[in-house]
Design a protein around this motif. Sequence first.
Motif, mmCIF file in Angstrom:
data_model
loop_
_atom_site.group_PDB
_atom_site.id
_atom_site.type_symbol
_atom_site.label_atom_id
_atom_site.label_comp_id
_atom_site.label_asym_id
_atom_site.label_seq_id
_atom_site.Cartn_x
_atom_site.Cartn_y
_atom_site.Cartn_z
ATOM 1 N N VAL A 136 4.748 6.399 2.521
ATOM 2 C CA VAL A 136 3.925 7.609 2.459
ATOM 3 C C VAL A 136 4.639 8.600 1.550
ATOM 4 O O VAL A 136 5.837 8.840 1.729
ATOM 5 N N LEU B 256 0.581 5.396 0.421
ATOM 6 C CA LEU B 256 -0.299 6.529 0.726
ATOM 7 C C LEU B 256 0.253 7.765 0.033
ATOM 8 O O LEU B 256 1.403 8.157 0.255
ATOM 9 N N ASN C 88 0.831 -1.195 0.000
ATOM 10 C CA ASN C 88 0.000 0.000 0.000
ATOM 11 C C ASN C 88 0.870 1.251 0.000
ATOM 12 O O ASN C 88 1.798 1.352 0.806
ATOM 13 N N PRO D 79 0.672 2.066 5.896
ATOM 14 C CA PRO D 79 1.100 1.788 4.530
ATOM 15 C C PRO D 79 2.594 1.450 4.486
ATOM 16 O O PRO D 79 3.313 1.658 5.466
ATOM 17 N N GLN E 271 -3.284 4.740 -2.136
ATOM 18 C CA GLN E 271 -4.373 5.378 -1.397
ATOM 19 C C GLN E 271 -4.177 6.884 -1.550
ATOM 20 O O GLN E 271 -3.270 7.472 -0.968
ATOM 21 N N ALA F 16 -2.535 7.852 8.161
ATOM 22 C CA ALA F 16 -1.390 6.996 7.834
ATOM 23 C C ALA F 16 -1.129 5.997 8.959
ATOM 24 O O ALA F 16 -0.894 4.813 8.715
#
Lengths: 487, 138
Positions: B104, B5, B3, B101, B34, B96
């Motif tokens: 970032v 962010l 993931n 994640p 995201q 976050a």
Amino acid sequence: MVERMKREWFGNVRADILSGIVVALALIPEAIAFSIIAGVDPMVGLYASFCIAVIIAFVGGRPGMISAATGAMALVLAPLVRDYGLQYMLAATVLTGVIQIIFGMCKIANLMKFIPRAVMIGFVNALAILIFMAQVPHFIGISGLTYVFVGITLLIVYVVPRFFKAIPAPLIAILALTAAAIFGGLDLRTVGDMGNISQTLPSFLLPDVPFNLDTLKIIFPFSVALAIVGLLESLLTSSIVDDMTDTPSEKNREARGQGIANVATGFFGGMAGCAMIGQSVINVKSGGRGRLSTFVAGMFLMFLIVVLGDLVVQIPMPVLVGIMIMVSIGTFDWSSFTYLRKAPRGDALVMLTTVIIVVMTHDLSKGVIAGVLLSAVFFVAKISKIKVQKSTEGTVPIYRVEGQLFFASTKSFVDTFDFAAEKEEIIIDFSNAHIWDDSAVGAIDKVVMKYQDNETRVTIKGLNPSSKKLVDRLGVHHDPKAKAAAH
Amino acid sequence: MSNILLAVDGSDNSYRAAEECIRYAACMEASRVQLIYVADFAKAKNEVLHAGGRDQLEAARRKRLAPVEALLQEKQIPYEVHILHGDPAPVIVEFANELKPDLVVVGSRGLNSLQEMVLGSVSHKVVKRVQAPVLVVK
């Protein structure tokens, strides 16, 4: 229902109580300063803020929004207080509430969409300018020390929050500088020196005015203006809170709630109020979301009024001036300068007109009404532009009409036809047009019949269904005996 | 699945951050972005005043994300959009730390020290308080 009430009141208890306390602290300086603008004893603004906040917590339509004594309402009230006194102001406050309750029941919030953005931007800018102008007599050319205190206040309210946020900076400024002025024995004007302030405490009774038509004549125009201004700012504020919290609100319930709060406030000796953008933003930022936050703000304010008591009159005026300058800077929409350059000319002009009329008349409601009317005129002018293009299909001339045909565009429609020039037959194509009213049908009749007088046959085509219905119902041109003058 | 962010505010430097984000996404296996946009409390009054209504306001915000979304679609990277409300830095940090994640990505406005004192640096706060690797794109 019970579930929802529980959520609106007790869904966020801890944060609501804390934010309510912060708001109460932030309300004190403003309530006092707005009282000075209205020309009443600071207690009138403080009582009003307590009363409105507590009542709106129960009857408002936007949980988490803060309502109290405001600058906008104080500015409208000022001439009434100056010319007729406190009691008439209380009567006007009650009547304002009654008008707002009626507005709320008539679902006035649904009419908000007719108020253009340009007028709303003009409204907040005019409000900011008026609040600033009201401060000028309190600090220009009084004494060097006055300027110094205004400066220090501004420094405190803008710099302190960078490092310390627990207590609202304006309150810190008031406490620190009032102490400095008292213990330093400084020669500054204080709230108590404001000569025009009546020192009578608010009466918790009916306003002491003669109940007759003359009184109504005096207060009614003020009450209408107050009702409009109050609802405008309240509904704008509720939209802002809606956005910040990402939740919807009941706008008509809010309008009615504002009315109920003002009626009660008038009877309790307070001045008319409405929702406050600045305080509501403080509340949401501090974590306030529910009705409890508004309620706590009001109750804690009452507690503070009792504790502070007579100290209020010792606050130096320059400190309040500094705080009001901050409020004015915060209220002004600084992106308006970009807006003036980038928005369509008409919108920019509407915005400027709203501001100029308010600044000239010192009446926010007049500016708003003028702005709405002007933008309506511009809208009609813009939409009444009708285009007629002539071409020929084989030997037959064809006129293609494009635009909206209604009372404002009929003349330019009729003027585009040259009745003498055509001979046999013409076609008028309405595929890209819409027929709106009786005048429009009349104009078509007029054109057709004038051609018929010149022995030219006219075929009309391309009418959309609703236009066709109107033409069939009202038109007379298919009746050979009819006269154009019928319209 | 990994993931990423990506915090976006519609500015040029957040677009550059998106470009970098995509380069990293390409290197990571089955990555998902995201996309987070924070409607700043400090701008709420201004934005509501200048928007015609709730729907228009939402559309205006989505429009700010459009260039970044187009970029992600072009590279066929799956993404989700989150529009949140509040003070940008704390909201990003909270989101976050909950999402956890793998990376970032934020843009940096490149403020000088005076501006940073007055405005407060979002990227600085994110780097300091997010418990995940943070990429600040200048």
